[in-house]
Design an enzyme around this catalytic site. Structure first.
Site, PDB file in Angstrom:
ATOM      1  N   GLU A 249       0.866  -1.176   0.000  1.00 14.66           N
ATOM      2  CA  GLU A 249       0.000   0.000   0.000  1.00 14.66           C
ATOM      3  C   GLU A 249       0.902   1.225   0.000  1.00 14.66           C
ATOM      4  O   GLU A 249       1.504   1.557   1.027  1.00 14.66           O
ATOM      5  CB  GLU A 249      -0.916  -0.015   1.223  1.00 14.66           C
ATOM      6  CG  GLU A 249      -1.880  -1.197   1.262  1.00 14.66           C
ATOM      7  CD  GLU A 249      -2.827  -1.248   0.088  1.00 14.66           C
ATOM      8  OE1 GLU A 249      -3.176  -0.161  -0.441  1.00 14.66           O
ATOM      9  OE2 GLU A 249      -3.221  -2.342  -0.319  1.00 14.66           O
ATOM     10  N   CYS A 283      -1.987   9.361   2.899  1.00 15.12           N
ATOM     11  CA  CYS A 283      -1.696   8.824   1.573  1.00 15.12           C
ATOM     12  C   CYS A 283      -2.738   9.207   0.531  1.00 15.12           C
ATOM     13  O   CYS A 283      -2.465   9.135  -0.665  1.00 15.12           O
ATOM     14  CB  CYS A 283      -1.537   7.307   1.637  1.00 15.12           C
ATOM     15  SG  CYS A 283      -3.005   6.437   2.224  1.00 15.12           S
TER      16      CYS A 283
END
Length: 483
Positions: A249, A283
């Site tokens: 990720e 993010c």
């Protein structure tokens, strides 16, 4: 301000880390102290052997047994709000709340797994090509085995706990390596895991990068990593030595695009929230916004107003409402992006103030940013947003296409054709329309990146599958024997 964040002076922010045994140590101490390094390796060997010996018990555990483990964790999390909030405050100056998002999100993930695990574990029937009534085909979800979860520093709690819940649901044992850059949260996480699990089920190793490197030498059955693309390449290379599967990720330069039909109040709120939350160290934060030329000033005015509403007290920026940078290096990196852009001709449309002593920065809007500015090359990971006017939709899409494959994209439009055109002509891990990060917070969709922004996905059943081997089963002539 340093005292208010739980440290006596700025240098204290970088001083305390923890070694593999969970004991306080100097940063990188085990890298420079062979004795500490050897002790860490001994502990890693011991725990890895314990989990390997327990792998078949975990793999063959029933839905009820797996749910019991998750329920124990869930019940411990219900009482963990204050201790996690205090730790996040110490590590990043995060505003304290009674139940942080990080803990509540983990509780919600646990509750979903508890509710749906029976159906997730059920064999998935497949229609065989051979038309024979004695032939049966299905997918059996088999635990991968012993997995390694490497957590990030920006959300150091729930980005370890959420994948852990998926790993347990799938029948795995797990080793967690939380981020040493968030030592207080790392210590709380380790305590919670020790309260709930035997080491043969779940263990935590704290410490700096040498501990992670030592863990990566082990032949884990799967590695789950959340972090930067740069480190993701290192993780993938290390995993390849043992042909270990990975879920990565990562991140990227997330765009937002606005058209003529968009609600600018809604757009300004979503974009600014993405940059204020966790001081922009998120993010899915929006790096740059593409807006029709005629709507640029209105958008900037509305974004400025939202920033004031969310982060100002008595007419002045209040960093207690946003938190601070994790360390000096990240503050200097983002400050450098702003300085470089201004030197190249960019304009600070709002904000721009910062404090190197407190590691804080006022949410900032940049305009007239040239394409070759550093801030347009790298993920920002701080409270700065670039606003780029566009004259045609094709020009806007071309700009987005030049910036690779980000983790998320954001569209503000009520025009179905515009939204579909965007989806067909861009790529990203996920897309949210008229709501920032809706594809993440909803929890029902797969969450992950593509190529540079990640490999694989999780959340809901997709997390269960990420930690499972989808084993094909084809059988003929098998009948149930009467008892």
């Amino acid at each position: 301000m340093g005292k208010a964040f739980g440290f006596d002076r700025p240098s204290e922010r970088r001083r305390l880390t923890y070694n593999a045994a969970g004991c306080p140590s100097r940063p990188h101490s085990s890298e420079t102290n062979p004795r500490n390094h050897a002790m860490a390796n001994v502990e890693i060997d011991r725990v890895f052997a314990l989990q390997q010996a327990n792998v078949w018990k975990m793999k063959t555990s029933t839905a009820a047994e797996r749910k019991a483990r998750i329920i124990r964790l869930r019940d411990r999390l219900l009482a963990a709000g204050e201790e996690v909030a205090e730790a996040l405050y110490k590590d990043m100056g995060r505003p304290k709340v009674e139940m942080p998002f990080d803990v509540q999100n983990s509780i919600d993930t646990a509750n979903e797994a508890i509710e749906h695990l029976d159906e997730w574990m059920a064999p998935a029937p497949v229609r065989p090509n051979i038309q024979n009534p004695s032939v049966k085909a299905y997918v059996h979800y088999e635990a991968r085995g012993t997995v390694l979860i490497l957590g990030p520093w920006n959300f150091p709690f729930h980005l370890c706990v959420e994948p852990l819940i998926s790993a347990l649901a799938a029948g795995n044992s797990a080793v967690i390596k939380p981020a040493s850059m968030a030592p207080a949260t790392s210590a709380v996480l380790a305590k919670i895991v020790r309260d709930v699990f035997d080491e043969s089920e779940v263990a935590v190793f704290e410490g700096s990068s040498d501990v992670a490197n030592a863990l990566l030498e082990k032949p884990f059955d799967h590695v789950f990593f959340t972090g930067s693309p740069k480190v993701g390449k290192i993780i993938m290379a290390a995993a390849a030595k043992n042909l270990t599967s990975v879920t990565l990720e990562l991140g990227g330069k997330n765009p937002a695009i606005i058209d003529e039909t968009a609600d600018l109040d809604e757009a300004a709120s979503g974009i600014v929230t993405s940059r204020v939350m966790n001081n922009g160290q998120t993010c899915l934060s929006i790096d740059y916004v593409l807006v029709p030329e005629a709507r640029t000033k209105d958008l900037i005015d509305k974004m400025s107003s939202v920033i004031k509403d969310l982060t100002y007290t008595d007419g002045k920026f209040d960093s207690a409402k946003t938190g601070r940078f994790i360390d000096d290096r990240n503050f200097e990196r983002v400050k450098g992006y702003v300085d470089d852009a201004v030197e190249r001709g960019a304009t600070i449309a709002f904000g721009g103030s910062s404090s190197p002593n407190e590691l804080t920065m006022e949410p900032t809007i940049l305009t007239e940013v040239p394409a070759d500015a550093e801030i347009m090359q790298d993920e920002i990971f701080g409270p700065v947003t670039v606003v780029l006017p566009y004259s045609t939709v094709d020009d806007a899409l071309a700009t987005i296409q030049r910036h690779g494959k980000p983790l998320g994209s954001l569209v503000f439009s009520t025009d179905e054709a515009f939204v579909e055109n965007f989806i067909q002509n861009t790529t990203s891990g996920g897309v949210s329309v008229n709501s920032w990060a809706g594809h993440y917070f909803d929890g029902s969709l797969p969450f992950g990146g593509v190529n540079g922004s990640g490999i694989g996905s999780y959340h809901s059943i997709y997390g269960f599958k990420a930690f499972s081997h989808e084993r094909a089963v084809w059988q003929r002539g098998v009948t149930k024997v009467a008892a």
